[in-house]
Scaffold this motif. Structure first.
Motif, PDB file in Angstrom:
ATOM      1  N   ARG A 733      13.294  22.805  -5.084  1.00  0.00           N
ATOM      2  CA  ARG A 733      13.859  23.917  -4.489  1.00  0.00           C
ATOM      3  C   ARG A 733      13.080  25.060  -4.211  1.00  0.00           C
ATOM      4  NH1 ARG A 733      18.410  22.935  -8.046  1.00  0.00           N
ATOM      5  NH2 ARG A 733      17.923  24.599  -9.200  1.00  0.00           N
ATOM      6  N   GLU A 734      12.257  25.366  -5.261  1.00  0.00           N
ATOM      7  CA  GLU A 734      11.357  26.534  -5.049  1.00  0.00           C
ATOM      8  C   GLU A 734      10.398  26.249  -3.974  1.00  0.00           C
ATOM      9  OE1 GLU A 734       8.242  29.307  -7.752  1.00  0.00           O
ATOM     10  OE2 GLU A 734       9.708  27.615  -8.910  1.00  0.00           O
ATOM     11  N   GLU A 735       9.749  24.946  -3.839  1.00  0.00           N
ATOM     12  CA  GLU A 735       8.731  24.887  -2.797  1.00  0.00           C
ATOM     13  C   GLU A 735       9.470  25.183  -1.489  1.00  0.00           C
ATOM     14  OE1 GLU A 735       7.135  20.917  -3.689  1.00  0.00           O
ATOM     15  OE2 GLU A 735       6.013  21.578  -5.275  1.00  0.00           O
ATOM     16  N   ALA A 736      10.720  24.522  -1.247  1.00  0.00           N
ATOM     17  CA  ALA A 736      11.501  24.483   0.024  1.00  0.00           C
ATOM     18  C   ALA A 736      11.683  25.834   0.195  1.00  0.00           C
ATOM     19  CB  ALA A 736      12.771  23.673  -0.092  1.00  0.00           C
ATOM     20  N   SER A 737      12.438  26.681  -0.768  1.00  0.00           N
ATOM     21  CA  SER A 737      12.666  28.135  -0.385  1.00  0.00           C
ATOM     22  C   SER A 737      11.446  28.997  -0.052  1.00  0.00           C
ATOM     23  CB  SER A 737      13.335  28.635  -1.716  1.00  0.00           C
ATOM     24  OG  SER A 737      13.575  30.055  -1.581  1.00  0.00           O
ATOM     25  N   ASN A 738      10.285  28.560  -0.482  1.00  0.00           N
ATOM     26  CA  ASN A 738       8.892  29.413  -0.179  1.00  0.00           C
ATOM     27  C   ASN A 738       8.694  29.141   1.442  1.00  0.00           C
ATOM     28  OD1 ASN A 738       8.842  30.280  -2.803  1.00  0.00           O
ATOM     29  ND2 ASN A 738       7.433  28.939  -3.341  1.00  0.00           N
ATOM     30  N   ILE A 739       8.899  27.966   1.740  1.00  0.00           N
ATOM     31  CA  ILE A 739       8.934  27.779   3.385  1.00  0.00           C
ATOM     32  C   ILE A 739       9.367  28.661   4.118  1.00  0.00           C
ATOM     33  CG2 ILE A 739       9.020  25.881   4.990  1.00  0.00           C
ATOM     34  CD1 ILE A 739       8.798  24.121   3.115  1.00  0.00           C
ATOM     35  N   LEU A 740      10.625  29.106   3.829  1.00  0.00           N
ATOM     36  CA  LEU A 740      11.540  30.100   4.696  1.00  0.00           C
ATOM     37  C   LEU A 740      11.280  31.502   4.184  1.00  0.00           C
ATOM     38  CD1 LEU A 740      14.785  27.936   5.032  1.00  0.00           C
ATOM     39  CD2 LEU A 740      12.380  27.715   6.317  1.00  0.00           C
ATOM     40  N   TYR A 741      10.677  31.665   3.013  1.00  0.00           N
ATOM     41  CA  TYR A 741      10.885  32.780   2.336  1.00  0.00           C
ATOM     42  C   TYR A 741      10.263  34.060   3.240  1.00  0.00           C
ATOM     43  CZ  TYR A 741      10.353  36.419  -1.391  1.00  0.00           C
ATOM     44  OH  TYR A 741      10.450  37.497  -2.122  1.00  0.00           O
ATOM     45  N   ASN A 742      10.663  35.111   3.438  1.00  0.00           N
ATOM     46  CA  ASN A 742      10.238  36.379   4.317  1.00  0.00           C
ATOM     47  C   ASN A 742      10.306  35.865   5.676  1.00  0.00           C
ATOM     48  OD1 ASN A 742      10.024  38.358   2.450  1.00  0.00           O
ATOM     49  ND2 ASN A 742       8.112  37.665   2.157  1.00  0.00           N
ATOM     50  N   PHE A 743      10.855  34.808   6.190  1.00  0.00           N
ATOM     51  CA  PHE A 743      10.677  34.470   7.648  1.00  0.00           C
ATOM     52  C   PHE A 743      12.172  34.407   8.125  1.00  0.00           C
ATOM     53  CE2 PHE A 743       6.705  32.768   6.077  1.00  0.00           C
ATOM     54  CZ  PHE A 743       5.752  33.766   6.994  1.00  0.00           C
ATOM     55  N   LYS A 744      13.164  33.700   7.348  1.00  0.00           N
ATOM     56  CA  LYS A 744      14.385  33.505   7.818  1.00  0.00           C
ATOM     57  C   LYS A 744      15.515  33.808   6.867  1.00  0.00           C
ATOM     58  CE  LYS A 744      16.925  29.319   9.510  1.00  0.00           C
ATOM     59  NZ  LYS A 744      17.181  29.779  10.953  1.00  0.00           N
ATOM     60  N   GLU A 745      16.645  34.311   7.463  1.00  0.00           N
ATOM     61  CA  GLU A 745      17.848  34.648   6.634  1.00  0.00           C
ATOM     62  C   GLU A 745      18.348  33.301   6.011  1.00  0.00           C
ATOM     63  OE1 GLU A 745      20.746  36.498   9.108  1.00  0.00           O
ATOM     64  OE2 GLU A 745      19.329  38.485   9.482  1.00  0.00           O
ATOM     65  N   ARG A 746      18.851  33.378   4.763  1.00  0.00           N
ATOM     66  CA  ARG A 746      19.529  32.192   3.984  1.00  0.00           C
ATOM     67  C   ARG A 746      20.935  32.365   4.176  1.00  0.00           C
ATOM     68  NH1 ARG A 746      15.827  30.000   0.922  1.00  0.00           N
ATOM     69  NH2 ARG A 746      17.393  27.861   1.196  1.00  0.00           N
ATOM     70  N   ARG A 747      21.511  31.019   4.338  1.00  0.00           N
ATOM     71  CA  ARG A 747      22.895  30.974   3.799  1.00  0.00           C
ATOM     72  C   ARG A 747      23.163  30.997   2.222  1.00  0.00           C
ATOM     73  NH1 ARG A 747      26.291  29.159   7.576  1.00  0.00           N
ATOM     74  NH2 ARG A 747      25.668  28.141   9.627  1.00  0.00           N
ATOM     75  N   ARG A 748      24.184  31.398   1.768  1.00  0.00           N
ATOM     76  CA  ARG A 748      24.508  31.662   0.281  1.00  0.00           C
ATOM     77  C   ARG A 748      24.429  30.107  -0.300  1.00  0.00           C
ATOM     78  NH1 ARG A 748      28.316  35.578   2.045  1.00  0.00           N
ATOM     79  NH2 ARG A 748      27.699  37.816   1.252  1.00  0.00           N
ATOM     80  N   ASN A 749      25.214  29.431   0.293  1.00  0.00           N
ATOM     81  CA  ASN A 749      25.218  27.976  -0.257  1.00  0.00           C
ATOM     82  C   ASN A 749      23.831  27.174  -0.174  1.00  0.00           C
ATOM     83  OD1 ASN A 749      25.632  27.604   2.413  1.00  0.00           O
ATOM     84  ND2 ASN A 749      27.076  25.982   2.243  1.00  0.00           N
ATOM     85  N   SER A 750      23.100  27.768   0.295  1.00  0.00           N
ATOM     86  CA  SER A 750      21.779  27.088   0.556  1.00  0.00           C
ATOM     87  C   SER A 750      20.747  27.221  -0.554  1.00  0.00           C
ATOM     88  CB  SER A 750      21.187  26.694   1.850  1.00  0.00           C
ATOM     89  OG  SER A 750      20.620  28.066   2.189  1.00  0.00           O
ATOM     90  N   ILE A 751      20.952  28.416  -1.066  1.00  0.00           N
ATOM     91  CA  ILE A 751      20.055  28.927  -2.114  1.00  0.00           C
ATOM     92  C   ILE A 751      20.004  28.001  -3.293  1.00  0.00           C
ATOM     93  CG2 ILE A 751      19.474  30.805  -3.728  1.00  0.00           C
ATOM     94  CD1 ILE A 751      18.765  31.876  -1.191  1.00  0.00           C
ATOM     95  N   ASN A 752      20.825  27.710  -3.847  1.00  0.00           N
ATOM     96  CA  ASN A 752      20.908  27.101  -5.425  1.00  0.00           C
ATOM     97  C   ASN A 752      21.578  25.656  -5.306  1.00  0.00           C
ATOM     98  OD1 ASN A 752      19.679  28.971  -7.049  1.00  0.00           O
ATOM     99  ND2 ASN A 752      21.825  30.238  -6.754  1.00  0.00           N
TER     100      ASN A 752
END
Length: 1090
Positions: A733-752
């Motif tokens: 999850r951390e690796e996937a999150s890093n792909i979009l980090y600082n580039f794209k807004e996130r949905r609440r239910n996709s974070i965890n």
């Protein structure tokens, strides 16, 4: 539709795939499934197949009729069907097949390791595994006594035992090295540490058949080392040692047999040399061992002729090579083999006289030197092995007795007498421990028992070894040898007369003109006394010892350490007395161990496979006492144990006896047996032991014990797998999150949320599997939305594997027998290297564009983060470069040119709108997507917050997932308890940033999921702090899409269409619900919210 198979490991809902668990990638064992057609074929034709033909009975205790004929018939049935092993309770019967059997591979070793005896067909590995495990469990030394006549397969059985132990204990070469010196009379002792690892060993060598060095029976070879040297020696060795073909040597050409089928002498020679290296024999000593072996062969070629009643060497040149190899003077060798120095005493004076020998005496002297050299080299090798392997203090050991079989030839001499005496002693052990001792134990323990009659061969042993009243055959023989002064027939005739006087009236003894007859347990054997006294004296003449002590080689002088100058006192030790001492020492050693038995049977004299001689086998069945063995076994008890040892082994079966029973041991055993519901007629309580009647009852206890341990092991495994899976998913999850980090807004239910990978259940979807290669692993599979050139949404199944991605659609069949049916169609199969880049917007939408070489794909997936992260990972593995990602609010994709109006590009523009649901508006070649603000671009994944759950599930829930109203928030119990500073609900809805304001422990971040799950099931706030009852509110509900049968007591079962109240949506994917008043857990992707 068939749902995916749920597999709970605490980290979420996983789906079983060929490579393991689809989500967590943990290996999952699928029993009964074969790896490919080849393995399937092996399984089908393997000897231990479940559909195997039943051949007789595995355990002859189960024979309906107990007679020698029934036993022979059962053994014959099994032998003809290639089953060479049969049980009589714990005793293994082995019939020599005279061919290589297919069931001695690593597969069988794995099959029998740790298995109960009844689980697999009879096998020597089962007995060996039982020995090894009993040694570790009971802390007692074990031994196996392998008995049977010569040629029954005892040595091969010993090798298989050693091979199995070396495999399962990790001993390897250290265990196998014991097999290298090829003596027929050995007792191997493998020594183990308390952990079961072999760390030492010892060989007791006895009854070396020295006569084989100089003469062999018909169709029999000499010792293997001679043929190994001839076949395996290098060119330089052949020249230095004078190696010729085997028929050149007198000691090898008498039987005219030089080859043994299945024996590779060249390969065995290199193994022997390597074994000498392994046990630490120096290179120069190895060379001298081979020199002595070659020297013995050349000694045999010294022949004699008679000149005036005296012997002369026929060809003086034949002395040169043995003298050269042994490092002695040629003339002295000539002198010592044709004459002998004798001491005579007259009054108080003594003098030495040189006596010239006749041809017979000269040949005897030559042979005595050859046999003496071979025996001393052999003893040196055994001592070298023991020095290399023996440890100072013994912990555990397993002994393997590989001894001569019972021998009855046309002419039986002193060697056969000694061999049969040792076998008689071994038969006595078998009787003592399996027939006599067992019945006596029943009487001592007060067990109801009817005595079974059997022949006790102690009377035969006494006939041979008694010292006095009356003296035994060996004592009489030693007396005659002490008074004899020369070779010849006179002493042997004196022996015969004295035997007749001493034991002539014994019921198991008869005499005849040239010898005597003993009624052994195996039958009557006639012994020719010719040569008995000379062989029993076993004295190497002083002349020959002096000759070898004059060798230029220190190694050879070391083999002859006698001090000839010292005064001789007392009788010299005879061969018979050595054998008697060794046999009794062996018996004492074996009696200190827990014995196991292998009874070997020789089915024919031709040594050909599938040849069965009924009368020969019946005779062996009779003298081995198999019928009596079966009768005692059937009438007796299969298992007996001291009370405290029984409690120690099976204490785990009841809470009262675990970890230890407090009270009377007898009552503890009775409590334990009643607790497992064992029938009272299946056991009896003795004075100090419990006796269990049938093996099946014991197997029941063992199986229950294994289940207990298995249950504990599963708990540990489950906890560990959960821990590993959690860590792995957090990393993913951390690796996937890093792909979009600082580039794209996130949905609440996709974070965890957890990554599942296979959302389609590919294992149960052959209609989709058909497009993939066989055994191609699925990394990701889900139903997504594809937009065409007119921005029309179309449902497609998207499957990602390590090398390709597939897009699968559905079309109606237009013609043929399946006309009108909807069929799956492969729309696209693309190599991952063909993907150029991926384009996404900066907003919280689920759209992305896959750019390929030919055209682009405009797609929408609620699991885009998971899909894109896996795609990037696989792309990097294949190309060793990173996949390019671009984030812009105006995207462009290419479409294929189809017809006159197709081709070109299309634009997608993202603008700020309202809410979390994307609104689409198409105009010409541009699509406008408006959507409200999501979580900030720098929102990163945080640990799960108790009670805060995001929804996720199958493709049919997409619309529900896009609604912010569907999120269910609940304050953690800590907040309700008022033990931490108050935080407004808006703060919680803000996601991770607000949660970070709380201390880690109070947030519950560090709790393992197992604790969360237990709390979700059972924990309630303390009654004193429970808030006032609130009016009952409507709980969210869902409808079952598939049937689910609960796998555990805390799981909920339901059928398709059942309406379930949702009590808790956990991020692990296991929701808590209520159906028909019952609460429990169920997989969230089996239902659809309503």
């Amino acid at each position: 539709m068939v749902p995916p198979s749920p597999h709970r490991d605490g980290a979420g809902l996983c789906q079983v795939s060929e490579s393991g668990c689809g989500g967590c990638r943990q290996p999952v064992e699928i029993r009964g499934r074969q790896e490919g057609a080849e393995a399937l074929g092996k399984e089908r034709f393997h000897w231990q197949s479940h559909n195997v033909k039943q051949s007789g009975v595995d355990d002859m205790v189960l024979l309906s009729k107990i007679s020698e004929e029934a036993i022979v018939e059962n053994l014959k049935k099994r032998f003809m069907d290639d089953y060479i092993f049969t049980y009589i309770g714990p005793v293994l019967i082995s019939v020599n097949p005279f061919k290589q059997m297919p069931y001695f591979t690593d597969r069988e070793i794995e099959m029998y390791q740790g298995a109960a005896q009844y689980e697999n067909p009879p096998h020597i590995y089962a007995l060996t595994d039982n020995m090894y495990r009993n040694m570790l469990i009971d802390g007692e030394n074990q031994c196996v006594i392998i008995s049977g006549e010569s040629g029954a397969g005892k040595t091969v059985a010993a090798k298989y035992i050693m091979g199995y132990i070396s495999k399962v204990s990790g001993g390897g070469e250290k265990v196998q090295v014991c097999l290298s010196p090829g003596s027929r009379g050995k007792y191997f002792e493998i020594q183990f540490s308390r952990g079961g690892e072999p760390d030492g060993g010892k060989i007791s060598n006895f009854l070396l058949e020295k006569s084989r060095v100089v003469s062999q029976n018909e169709c029999e070879r000499n010792f293997h080392i001679y043929y190994q040297l001839i076949e395996g020696a290098s060119q330089e060795q052949r020249q230095n040692l004078g190696i010729m073909s085997p028929d050149y040597y007198y000691y090898l050409n008498q039987s005219d047999t030089y080859q043994v089928e299945g024996t590779d002498d060249r390969s065995d020679f290199h193994e022997t040399v390597n074994a000498m290296q392994v046990i630490g024999i120096r290179g120069e000593d190895q060379q001298l061992v081979l020199q002595i072996v070659a020297g013995i062969l050349h000694l045999g070629n010294i022949s004699f002729r008679e000149e005036g009643n005296y012997a002369r060497v026929e060809n003086a040149d034949s002395l040169a090579f043995p003298a050269y190899l042994l490092g002695i003077d040629q003339e002295r060798l000539n002198e010592k083999v044709t004459s002998r120095k004798m001491d005579s005493k007259w009054g108080g004076r003594s003098e030495s006289i040189t006596v010239t020998l006749n041809v017979e005496q000269a040949a005897y002297t030559r042979d005595a030197l050859a046999k003496g050299l071979y025996a001393r080299v052999f003893d040196f090798l055994v001592e070298s092995i023991n020095r290399a392997m023996q440890k100072p203090h013994e912990e555990y050991s397993i002994g393997v007795l590989d001894i001569y079989g019972f021998e009855i030839f046309q002419k039986n001499g002193f060697e056969q007498f000694c061999i049969n005496f040792v076998n008689e002693k071994l038969q006595q052990i078998f009787i003592e421990l399996t027939l006599k001792a067992e019945q006596e134990e029943y009487v001592q323990e007060g067990i109801k028992w009817t005595q079974i009659q059997y022949f006790n061969n102690k009377v035969v042993c006494d006939l041979i070894e008694n010292k006095l009243n009356p003296p035994g055959i060996m004592s009489v023989l030693d007396d005659v040898c002490a008074t004899m002064h020369a070779t010849g027939e006179g002493a042997d005739q004196t022996l015969l007369q004295k035997l007749q006087a001493a034991v002539g009236t014994h019921e198991h003894f008869n005499s005849w003109s040239s010898g005597f007859v003993i009624h052994h347990y195996a039958g009557k054997v006639s012994y020719d006394v010719n040569g008995f006294c000379e062989r029993n004296r076993d004295v190497l003449f002083t002349d020959l010892i002096e000759l070898m002590q004059s060798s230029e080689y220190g190694f050879i002088r070391m083999l002859f350490p006698e001090k000839l100058d010292s005064d001789k006192k007392g009788r010299p030790t005879t061969a018979g007395s050595k054998i008697k001492k060794q046999a009794n020492d062996l018996v004492n050693t074996l009696m200190k161990c827990t014995p196991h038995y292998i009874r070997c049977i020789k089915p024919n004299e031709t040594k050909k496979p599938r040849d069965w001689e009924e009368s020969r086998v019946k005779h062996q069945v009779e003298y081995l006492g198999l019928k009596e063995n079966i009768r005692v076994r059937r009438a007796g008890f299969a298992y007996r144990r001291l009370f405290h040892k029984f409690l120690q082994r099976y204490a785990i079966l009841t809470p009262e006896t675990w970890p230890s029973w407090r009270g009377d041991e007898r009552q503890g055993v009775q409590h334990l047996l009643r607790s497992v519901n064992m029938d009272p007629d299946q056991y009896q309580m003795g004075r100090s032991k419990v006796f269990v009647k049938n093996p099946e009852s014991l197997f029941l206890l063992e199986e229950m014990r294994e289940r207990k341990f298995d249950g504990f092991a599963r708990v540990i495994q489950k906890a560990w797998r959960r821990h590993v899976a959690i860590r792995k998913y957090e990393q993913m999850r951390e690796e996937a999150s890093n792909i979009l980090y600082n580039f794209k807004e996130r949905r609440r239910n996709s974070i965890n949320r957890n990554f599942v990978g296979d959302y389609l259940g590919m294992e149960e979807r052959p209609e989709l599997r058909q497009f993939l290669a066989k055994r191609e692993r699925v990394d990701f599979a889900d139903s997504i939305t594809k937009y065409d050139r007119r921005f029309k949404p179309i449902k497609r199944d998207f499957i990602l594997t390590p090398k390709y991605f597939y897009v699968i659609g559905r079309e109606k069949v237009k013609k043929g027998p399946e006309k009108g049916q909807i069929k799956e169609v492969l729309k696209k199969k693309v190599e991952l290297q063909a993907v150029n880049s991926i384009s996404l917007s900066t907003r919280q939408d689920d759209f992305f564009i896959l750019h390929e070489n030919d055209a682009d794909n405009f797609l929408e997936s609620i699991f885009k983060t998971e899909l894109i992260s896996l795609l990037c990972k696989r792309y990097e593995e294949l190309t060793h470069s990173k996949l390019r990602l671009s984030f812009k609010d105006t995207l462009q994709f290419r479409v294929k040119k189809e017809g006159w109006g197709g081709g070109g590009t299309r634009n997608v523009t993202f603008v700020r709108g309202q809410g979390d649901v994307a609104a689409l508006k198409a105009g010409g070649k541009t699509l406008t997507v408006s959507i409200g603000d999501g979580l900030p671009r720098n929102a990163s994944e945080c640990q799960s917050i108790w009670g805060v759950t995001g929804e996720w599930g199958g493709g049919q829930e997409h619309q529900g997932l896009r609604s912010s109203q569907s999120l269910h928030w609940e304050d953690p119990p800590e907040l309700q308890a008022g033990s931490i500073p108050l935080v407004g609900r808006a703060g919680w809805e803000g996601g991770c940033s607000a949660a970070r304001a709380l201390p880690a422990v109070e947030r519950g971040f560090s709790r393992p999921r197992s604790m969360q799950r237990r709390r979700s099931l059972s924990q309630r706030p303390p009654p004193a702090r429970r808030p006032k009852p609130q009016p009952k509110v409507a709980v969210p509900r869902c409808q079952a899409l598939y049937q689910y049968v609960g796998q555990d007591v805390d799981e909920l079962s339901f059928n398709v269409g059942d309406i379930i109240d949702i009590l808790l949506e956990d991020i692990s994917g296991w929701w808590k619900g209520r159906l028909h008043g019952k609460e429990g857990l169920f997989p969230g992707n089996y239902v659809q919210k309503i």
